[in-house]
Design an enzyme around this catalytic site. Structure first.
Site, mmCIF file in Angstrom:
data_model
loop_
_atom_site.group_PDB
_atom_site.id
_atom_site.type_symbol
_atom_site.label_atom_id
_atom_site.label_comp_id
_atom_site.label_asym_id
_atom_site.label_seq_id
_atom_site.Cartn_x
_atom_site.Cartn_y
_atom_site.Cartn_z
ATOM 1 N N GLU A 468 9.457 -4.809 -4.930
ATOM 2 C CA GLU A 468 9.724 -4.270 -3.608
ATOM 3 C C GLU A 468 9.285 -5.176 -2.790
ATOM 4 O O GLU A 468 9.782 -5.468 -1.513
ATOM 5 C CB GLU A 468 9.648 -2.767 -3.674
ATOM 6 N N HIS A 538 13.581 10.595 -7.584
ATOM 7 C CA HIS A 538 14.892 9.895 -7.096
ATOM 8 C C HIS A 538 15.455 10.928 -5.950
ATOM 9 O O HIS A 538 16.869 10.721 -5.719
ATOM 10 C CB HIS A 538 15.933 9.875 -8.256
#
Ligand code: TPP
Ligand code: MG
Length: 738
Positions: A468, A538
């Site tokens: 990322e 999530h």
């Protein structure tokens, strides 16, 4: 792979001076110039140290011991042609590329005219737009991924030269405020210390450069210490060269970085390899650090005299001086003369810099955002025009996912500078499967980028490694050059490795460079819970961690039409944008809409009144909007309470005027959000209401939000944790009855 090694202990001496003798391709005049630059660099450090002791400057960071490798790199590369991401010891490099001692002193005193930052950054935080020296920060290593992105942009522009042009016919978007230049065989230089090679971003950058065969020269200036930590404690086996030697496509050099000629030769070979398109190069330069880490450090606390004396024998300034004398390039008189000239030049520079004006206190808010293009302005309000176009056709209502995909497609057709990358965003990395129609393609775990690689090709839509920080860091480097990366972070829960790049780089590059550089990247992120099974990793929200960052726009739409209009504004504007897409809303029935056409834009910072009312105001956004609407409709049906429901849509900037007008009318306010209650986005709204509308309030400002825990997997727990329509209903009721 090619490797060249020179023995760091070899003396500089080359006997038998001749007038026309060439020294690794350098003439005798160039040798004198190299010495002048090295000596100047050292003496600037000395002058700054004195100025710091006299309290005329506020910090000092020296490049002492790193002068030879810096001058060598500067002579082998081209200012204003190649691109430079130096680190703080690269004073000699910057001087060689063309930075002036006066400019360095301007930074030391924090003058308004400091070309690197206008008094905003510490000394030795280089940034000279005219020379392609890109603004540098303090986190060790955050420059490395950007140098990779910079090289990628150069290659992209040479493959797509038309994309570099500014569209004619008046203003259209951010492209009008970016001068793009590219050369075709340019090189990106990036340097770092031995300690910095332990940062994860270094390895992400090495991997990306090797994968892409990118023309990046990584220069590790190894002085054997990272503050007090010696290299054998820092780097497994004590040699970074050994550790990186397995990277494919690289050219490797290991050199005595106190020897200007050996260093120059190494850099020449590295630059040639990169320019010819073979891939990246790695120059490992052994240098010394004679002046401790900084003026705040005393290395005698952790290095004995014997070790320091050993280093001193390799001092590049003295060694080069001796070399010039031995070679007969300069005699003692010549050396004295040169040094006198440098001293005189520095004296003038210091005197001038000490008289330079400081920046005006009123300027502190300048360049937090683009001064040229305000995404909250009416330029970005094309809603009425787009509605007229759509009228009469009655096209089918589409989901938020559909409209984001269509908006991306239309913007990519319109603007060839847009590139999309991230984890899994491509249709299929093995292009041949797509070409042979063996597979349909993926286009993201939520399929938001489906079909884009198929239409626009792998240059423009591609998968990144699972890294990322690399996604955001590379995008930042690309945007600095004028590309418009629209990158994806697959789940908000995994944005954290990129936080350094977002908080310390992306958002602050324009401000810290005093508008010398900008990087208007769009980061799309799938966020949020209500997934029945999403669990802790999530389902996270956490937007207030980002609205707390000056320089970053934060958008959070709740429906398809807003997503389309705000995404287009995000892409065309001149600021970095965090575009938060709620996963639960991607394919909901709520908020579907027909595609409003390829020019539909909604300005930032304009809220929408989803449900007008007179009794109390609910301020919310994202997936709480449909839940609050349900509660508002219920309370009106059952109790006759008329709720004014405001969907903020954009969190930075946010629409204070709409909130204030509504609360002035209803005298009651409830702030609702999906993130954990404490220290969340609602705290700021509640504080402003208390501060600015205290007299208008008939009840305390209330908040409804998630419990201060984590989102659990079991749906019964998830329901108990996240704010539900009934929680909102009860809070509305209580507030109405207060
Ligand atoms: C990410 C980060 N962590 C810690 C620091 C504090 N810091 C500044 S310089 C430095 C040592 C760097 O050593 P090295 O990379 O070897 O470079 P050198 O100073 O020796 O040239 C540290 C720990 C920082 N600036 N950034
Ligand atoms: Mg070091």
């Amino acid at each position: 792979m090619a490797t060249t090694k020179t023995d760091p202990k070899l003396p500089l001496a080359i006997n038998g001076a001749k007038k026309n003798k060439s020294y690794e391709g350098l003439t005798r005049d160039q040798l004198i110039q190299a010495y002048r630059l090295m000596y100047t660099s050292r003496r600037i450090d000395d002058r700054e140290i004195l100025l710091k002791r006299q309290q005329k400057i506020f910090f000092q960071m020296s490049g002492a011991g790193h002068e030879a490798i810096g001058v060598a790199a500067g002579l082998a590369l081209r200012p204003g042609y190649d691109w430079f991401y130096p680190y703080y010891r690269d004073r000699a490099l910057c001087l060689t590329l063309g930075a002036k001692p006066y400019e360095m002193f301007l930074q030391a005193v924090g003058a308004a005219d400091d070309p690197s930052s206008g008094g905003r950054q510490m000394p030795s935080h280089w940034g000279y737009p005219k020379l392609n020296i890109v603004t540098q920060s303090s986190p060790t290593g955050s420059q490395i991924l950007q140098a990779v992105g910079c090289a990628e942009a150069g290659r992209y522009f040479s493959r797509h030269p038309l994309s570099a042009e500014v569209p004619g016919g008046g203003f259209t978007d951010y492209r009008h405020f970016k001068n793009v230049s590219f050369q075709g065989d340019e090189v990106s230089y990036v340097s770092l210390g031995d300690g910095t090679s332990s940062e994860g971003e270094f390895w992400e950058a090495m991997n990306a450069a090797a994968l892409g065969k990118l023309p990046v020269i990584f220069c590790v200036e190894d002085n054997g210490y990272a503050i007090s930590v010696p290299v054998e404690v820092q780097t497994a086996g004590g040699s970074i060269s050994r550790l990186v030697s397995g990277f494919p496509n690289f050219h490797f050099e290991e050199v005595d970085g106190t020897d200007p000629l050996a260093s120059y030769a190494a850099f020449r070979r590295a630059a040639r390899y990169c320019r010819e398109g073979h891939g990246p190069a790695f120059v490992h330069a052994h240098v010394i650090r004679p002046y401790s880490h900084s003026l705040s450090d005393d290395e005698r606390l952790y290095r004995p005299d014997s070790e320091r004396e050993r280093d001193a024998q390799r001092d590049p300034v003295t060694r080069t001086q001796m070399f010039l004398l031995r070679e007969g390039v300069l005699d003692e008189k010549g050396i004295n003369q040169l040094e006198k000239e440098v001293e005189a030049e520095l004296q003038i520079a210091v005197d001038l810099a000490l008289e330079a004006l400081p920046p005006a206190p009123e300027s502190v808010m300048n360049f937090v955002y683009s001064p040229d293009l305000d995404p909250a302005s009416s330029t970005f309000d094309t809603q009425a025009a787009a509605e007229v176009q759509v009228e009469g056709k009655k096209p089918a209502a589409k989901t938020m996912a559909d409209l984001i995909n269509t908006t991306l497609r239309d913007e990519m057709r319109r603007d060839e500078r847009i590139v999309i990358f991230g984890e899994d965003v491509a249709d299929c990395s093995r292009e041949e499967y797509l070409k042979q129609k063996l597979v349909k393609g993926k286009g993201g775990v939520f399929k938001l980028t489906f079909g884009l690689q198929n239409e626009f090709g792998t240059d423009r839509v591609f998968n990144s490694p699972l890294a990322e920080a690399a996604i955001v860091g590379r995008a930042t480097g690309m945007a600095t050059r004028g590309l418009k990366p629209v990158v994806e972070i697959q789940f908000f829960d995994y944005i954290w490795p990129a936080m350094m790049q977002i908080r310390d780089e992306l958002s602050v590059i324009r401000w810290r460079s005093n508008n010398g550089y900008s990087c208007p990247v769009v980061i799309r992120v799938a966020i949020g819970g209500y997934l029945t099974g999403g669990a802790i990793y999530h389902s996270q929200c956490g937007e207030s961690a980002f609205t707390h960052i000056p320089g970053l726009r934060v958008v959070f739409p709740s429906n398809a039409l807003d997503a389309a209009g705000l995404l287009r504004t995000a892409i065309r504007c001149d600021d970095p944008v965090l575009f938060l897409e709620h996963k639960r809303l991607y394919r909901e029935t709520f908020g579907r809409a027909a595609y409003p056409g390829p020019d539909y834009m909604i300005p930032f910072g304009k809220a929408k009144i989803v449900h007008p009312g007179t009794d109390l105001t609910v301020i919310t956004y994202g997936a709480v909007v449909p839940r609050a609407l349900q509660a508002a409709q219920k309370i009106e049906r059952e109790q006759g309470v008329k709720v004014e429901l405001i969907d903020l849509r954009c969190l930075n900037p946010f629409d204070w005027e709409t909130i204030a007008a509504s609360v002035a009318k209803t005298n009651r306010a409830l702030v609702a959000y999906e993130d954990t209650l404490s220290w969340g986005y609602g705290a700021e709204i509640a504080a402003r209401l208390a501060d600015q509308l205290f007299d208008q309030l008939d009840a305390p400002v209330r908040r409804v939000a998630a419990k201060d825990t984590f989102v659990a997997y079991q749906p019964i727990l998830e329901d108990a944790i996240l704010p539900q329509p009934n929680d909102l209903y009860l809070a509305m009721k209580e507030l109405a009855e207060y």
